[in-house]
Design an enzyme around this catalytic site. Structure first.
Site, PDB file in Angstrom:
ATOM      1  N   CYS A  55      18.790  69.104   9.603  1.00 39.92           N
ATOM      2  CA  CYS A  55      18.333  70.112   8.639  1.00 39.92           C
ATOM      3  C   CYS A  55      19.503  70.850   7.992  1.00 39.92           C
ATOM      4  O   CYS A  55      20.596  70.970   8.565  1.00 39.92           O
ATOM      5  CB  CYS A  55      17.467  71.153   9.324  1.00 39.92           C
ATOM      6  SG  CYS A  55      15.905  70.546   9.972  1.00 39.92           S
ATOM      7  N   GLU A  57      19.765  74.094   7.563  1.00 39.07           N
ATOM      8  CA  GLU A  57      20.119  75.337   8.252  1.00 39.07           C
ATOM      9  C   GLU A  57      21.084  75.079   9.399  1.00 39.07           C
ATOM     10  O   GLU A  57      22.032  75.837   9.614  1.00 39.07           O
ATOM     11  CB  GLU A  57      18.862  76.027   8.776  1.00 39.07           C
ATOM     12  CG  GLU A  57      17.910  76.494   7.689  1.00 39.07           C
ATOM     13  CD  GLU A  57      16.876  75.445   7.291  1.00 39.07           C
ATOM     14  OE1 GLU A  57      17.170  74.228   7.393  1.00 39.07           O
ATOM     15  OE2 GLU A  57      15.774  75.835   6.888  1.00 39.07           O
ATOM     16  N   CYS A  91      15.847  74.880  14.204  1.00 41.42           N
ATOM     17  CA  CYS A  91      16.863  75.658  13.481  1.00 41.42           C
ATOM     18  C   CYS A  91      16.792  77.132  13.848  1.00 41.42           C
ATOM     19  O   CYS A  91      17.828  77.801  13.960  1.00 41.42           O
ATOM     20  CB  CYS A  91      16.698  75.471  11.975  1.00 41.42           C
ATOM     21  SG  CYS A  91      17.201  73.829  11.429  1.00 41.42           S
TER      22      CYS A  91
HETATM   23  N1  THU Z   1      14.402  70.228   6.516  1.00 40.33           N
HETATM   24  C1  THU Z   1      15.420  71.119   6.419  1.00 40.33           C
HETATM   25  O1  THU Z   1      16.555  70.756   6.102  1.00 40.33           O
HETATM   26  N2  THU Z   1      15.145  72.420   6.658  1.00 40.33           N
HETATM   27  C2  THU Z   1      13.910  72.928   6.902  1.00 40.33           C
HETATM   28  O2  THU Z   1      13.775  74.126   7.082  1.00 40.33           O
HETATM   29  C3  THU Z   1      12.761  72.020   6.981  1.00 40.33           C
HETATM   30  C4  THU Z   1      13.069  70.579   6.935  1.00 40.33           C
HETATM   31  C5  THU Z   1      14.686  68.824   6.173  1.00 40.33           C
HETATM   32  C6  THU Z   1      14.635  67.847   7.305  1.00 40.33           C
HETATM   33  C7  THU Z   1      14.327  66.565   6.562  1.00 40.33           C
HETATM   34  O3  THU Z   1      15.542  66.026   6.064  1.00 40.33           O
HETATM   35  C8  THU Z   1      13.474  66.997   5.394  1.00 40.33           C
HETATM   36  O4  THU Z   1      13.721  68.387   5.237  1.00 40.33           O
HETATM   37  C9  THU Z   1      11.993  66.771   5.586  1.00 40.33           C
HETATM   38  O5  THU Z   1      11.552  67.296   6.780  1.00 40.33           O
END
Ligand code: THU
Length: 132
Positions: A55, A57, A91
């Site tokens: 992610c 974050e 996160c």
């Molecule tokens: N994702 C994030 O980067 N942050 C979030 O708060 C929610 C999900 C990303 C993980 C994955 O690469 C994509 O979003 C779909 O879940």
């Protein structure tokens, strides 16, 4: 203060442009502000082995920690939804490691912005103090 938050949101939006999300198509950018006034950004980075994706974050927070930062003050998130979205559970836990009193701000593509406290997103959290 207000200007710092503005800059943080701008950083998250810029980081979102650098997301590597060919599988989900869901781009996310994040920026963290640390107590020494530095900001670090991150974007989600996916993998062909889907479960290894990271992610935005956590990428931003690990970026900050790897550069020596230890106290988190604020986090901005800019995702691909029209409305603001909040960090996933994993996160939230990683962010909590570096600050109990953290402002989290999220802005959707539609432009609307919302604020939360990390402790509201993750009540009764387990953290470093529990190991003391
Ligand atoms: N994702 C994030 O980067 N942050 C979030 O708060 C929610 C999900 C990303 C993980 C994955 O690469 C994509 O979003 C779909 O879940």
């Amino acid at each position: 203060d207000r200007e710092r938050i503005e800059a943080l949101v701008a950083g998250a939006r810029a980081a979102r442009e650098r997301a590597y999300a060919p599988y989900s198509g869901f781009q996310v950018g994040a920026a963290v502000l640390t107590d020494d006034g530095r900001t670090f950004t991150g974007a989600n980075v996916e993998n062909a082995s889907y479960g290894l994706s990271m992610c935005a974050e956590r990428t931003a927070m690990f970026h900050a920690a790897a550069e020596g930062a230890r106290r988190l003050v604020a986090v901005a998130v800019a995702a691909s939804n029209d409305e603001p979205t909040w960090p996933c559970g994993a996160c939230r836990q990683v962010l909590y490691e570096f600050g109990r009193d953290v402002a989290v701000v999220s802005q959707g593509l539609g432009g609307r912005r919302e604020d939360r406290r990390l402790t509201d997103l993750l009540p009764d959290a387990f953290g470093p103090d529990d190991l003391a």
